[in-house]
Design an enzyme around this catalytic site. Structure first.
Site, PDB file in Angstrom:
ATOM      1  N   SER A 215       4.934   3.067   5.281  1.00  0.00           N
ATOM      2  CA  SER A 215       4.464   3.632   4.023  1.00  0.00           C
ATOM      3  C   SER A 215       4.393   5.145   4.004  1.00  0.00           C
ATOM      4  O   SER A 215       4.435   5.754   2.931  1.00  0.00           O
ATOM      5  CB  SER A 215       3.085   3.060   3.684  1.00  0.00           C
ATOM      6  OG  SER A 215       2.148   3.353   4.707  1.00  0.00           O
ATOM      7  N   HIS A 249       5.128  -2.747   1.196  1.00  0.00           N
ATOM      8  CA  HIS A 249       5.783  -1.722   0.388  1.00  0.00           C
ATOM      9  C   HIS A 249       7.234  -2.086   0.053  1.00  0.00           C
ATOM     10  O   HIS A 249       7.850  -1.437  -0.794  1.00  0.00           O
ATOM     11  CB  HIS A 249       5.750  -0.369   1.102  1.00  0.00           C
ATOM     12  CG  HIS A 249       4.432   0.321   1.031  1.00  0.00           C
ATOM     13  ND1 HIS A 249       4.090   1.202   0.018  1.00  0.00           N
ATOM     14  CD2 HIS A 249       3.344   0.249   1.835  1.00  0.00           C
ATOM     15  CE1 HIS A 249       2.866   1.649   0.208  1.00  0.00           C
ATOM     16  NE2 HIS A 249       2.384   1.085   1.308  1.00  0.00           N
ATOM     17  N   LYS A 278       1.297  -3.840  -5.149  1.00  0.00           N
ATOM     18  CA  LYS A 278       2.154  -2.655  -5.207  1.00  0.00           C
ATOM     19  C   LYS A 278       3.253  -2.881  -6.246  1.00  0.00           C
ATOM     20  O   LYS A 278       3.005  -2.742  -7.436  1.00  0.00           O
ATOM     21  CB  LYS A 278       2.674  -2.315  -3.821  1.00  0.00           C
ATOM     22  CG  LYS A 278       1.550  -1.894  -2.858  1.00  0.00           C
ATOM     23  CD  LYS A 278       2.040  -1.473  -1.520  1.00  0.00           C
ATOM     24  CE  LYS A 278       0.983  -0.993  -0.567  1.00  0.00           C
ATOM     25  NZ  LYS A 278      -0.407  -1.255  -0.773  1.00  0.00           N
TER      26      LYS A 278
END
Length: 431
Positions: A215, A249, A278
């Protein structure tokens, strides 16, 4: 009172964090969001709308409108009218909360429907949802690790993985340099050799765990190489080698159809962990694997057993996000996300900034200097751009950066505006 002593202790620790530059400080409070018609209508902007600005965010105590360049909502689905409508409808049907943990009375039809959809999306037999992705990692690892287990982890794995391994207290743990497959193989080779020598503390199972997308950097784990290495060595251990990836992610934002790093690397790990909070734009985490593994985790994972799940309405919203992701609209959103990311990445390079090239919308600007990172973060804020500056000791010295995150609700003008602000910083500081 003992609280006075605790207050003094906490204050001293806060002062230490401040002196190190590691204190996060006061959180920015978003009071409202201004959105364009095309966002409210759930579509992508046409050519003319792409020349205007995307959403703007207003902060408490500040009348200015800010461009948000540090959101994880990569596909813009948190503002999608169909996702919002699905959550509203389910809230009217089932109420605002589950009211209990899953095994008592907190399991609702939307939870089961979502788990079935997630399993199918990832081509697995089964899936289960948690209250958050962090809770998923913390809940999945301990039941799979005992005093005959070696855990092998990438050097830059997320804090949730690091803390889960600490909680587990495995027989042994090893860390390989970031993405260094030669070092991973060396660890596997040494472990095989030690086992063959008849050591008293035999390793029966190895867990190799990695982030899918890292990330802070936007780069990805070579899952295909990891899986191949583990298959090569697994027969040396009684309980084999289990591969686990946390692709929070990656799922929804990476790969041709948004299935994440597995899709991108044409591979499949044994256990996949990801998030609904996300790219899918809602809340919660999940794990997907074979049915025996998921059934076992339902019986043994404390973060699942003793914690309320996400709300039924959040589950319905996440299911709707999956519907969109798997449709032609989802493919168009992924296409735009890649286009905007590439435009920003090329723009950074043209301005002389260092970045880490890649297809993921996390685009780091590597500053490699603590003072300059702080200056650049302030410059962005003063020009109404919100971005995350990462300084030592949050990142190693020499790795200081500004982390930008592109999302589908940005417009071309938003990207170009941010690049212009960065260019002005160069002019002001370097002429």
């Amino acid at each position: 009172m003992s609280l006075e002593q605790l207050n003094a202790y906490c204050t001293s620790k806060l002062n230490e964090l401040s002196e190190k530059g590691a204190q996060k400080g006061i959180e920015k409070v978003i009071t409202r969001i201004f959105t364009s018609d095309w966002i409210r209508q759930g579509r992508l902007p046409d050519a003319e709308e792409d020349k205007s600005f995307g959403p703007r965010y207003f902060l408490a105590g500040d009348e200015n409108a800010y461009l948000l360049m540090n959101s994880n909502s990569y596909l813009g689905l948190s503002m999608h009218p169909q996702v919002i409508a699905a959550e509203e409808k389910a809230a009217k049907e089932f109420g605002t909360g589950p009211g209990a943990v899953r095994f008592i009375s907190g399991t609702y039809v939307p939870h089961i429907e979502l788990e079935n959809r997630l399993a199918a999306f990832h081509q697995r037999e089964s899936a289960m949802i948690y209250s958050a992705a962090y809770a998923t990692v913390m809940g999945v690892l301990p039941p799979l690790i005992d005093d005959n287990t070696l855990v092998i982890s990438d050097q830059l794995n997320h804090n949730s993985i690091i803390n889960a391994i600490r909680l587990c207290r495995p027989a042994q743990k090893a860390i390989y340099k970031h993405l260094d497959m030669a070092e991973l193989e060396r660890i596997l080779h040494i472990s095989t050799s030690n086992n063959s020598k008849g050591n008293k503390q035999q390793i029966k199972r190895i867990l190799v765990i990695t982030d899918g997308i890292f990330s802070m950097r936007g780069d990805h784990a070579p899952l295909n190489k990891i899986v191949d290495l583990c298959r090569e060595y697994e027969h040396h251990f009684a309980d084999g080698i289990i591969t686990i990836a946390d692709d929070s992610h990656g799922v929804g934002a990476f790969g041709a159809t948004g299935q994440g790093v597995e899709e991108y690397t044409h591979s499949k790990v044994d256990i996949l962990i990801a998030t609904l909070g996300k790219a899918l734009g809602v809340n919660g985490g999940y794990v997907t694997a074979s049915k025996p593994v998921i059934d076992y985790l339902r019986e043994t994972s404390p973060f699942y057993i003793y914690s309320n799940p996400i709300t039924p309405s959040e589950a319905r919203a996440a299911t709707k996000s999956l519907d969109i992701l798997e449709s032609s609209e989802g493919r168009e959103r992924l296409k735009k996300l890649r286009t905007l990311t590439k435009r920003f990445e090329i723009g950074l390079a043209e301005l002389g900034f260092e970045t880490i090239p890649g297809d993921h919308p996390v685009t780091p600007l590597l500053v490699r200097d603590t003072q300059k990172t702080a200056q650049l973060t302030r410059h962005l804020h003063n020009n109404k751009v919100l971005a995350t500056g990462l300084n030592y000791p949050v990142v190693p010295q020499g790795e200081e950066e500004i982390r930008f995150q592109i999302n589908v609700n940005h417009t071309v003008r938003d990207i170009d505006y941010t690049l212009a602000v960065l260019d002005n910083f160069n002019i002001a500081h370097y002429g």
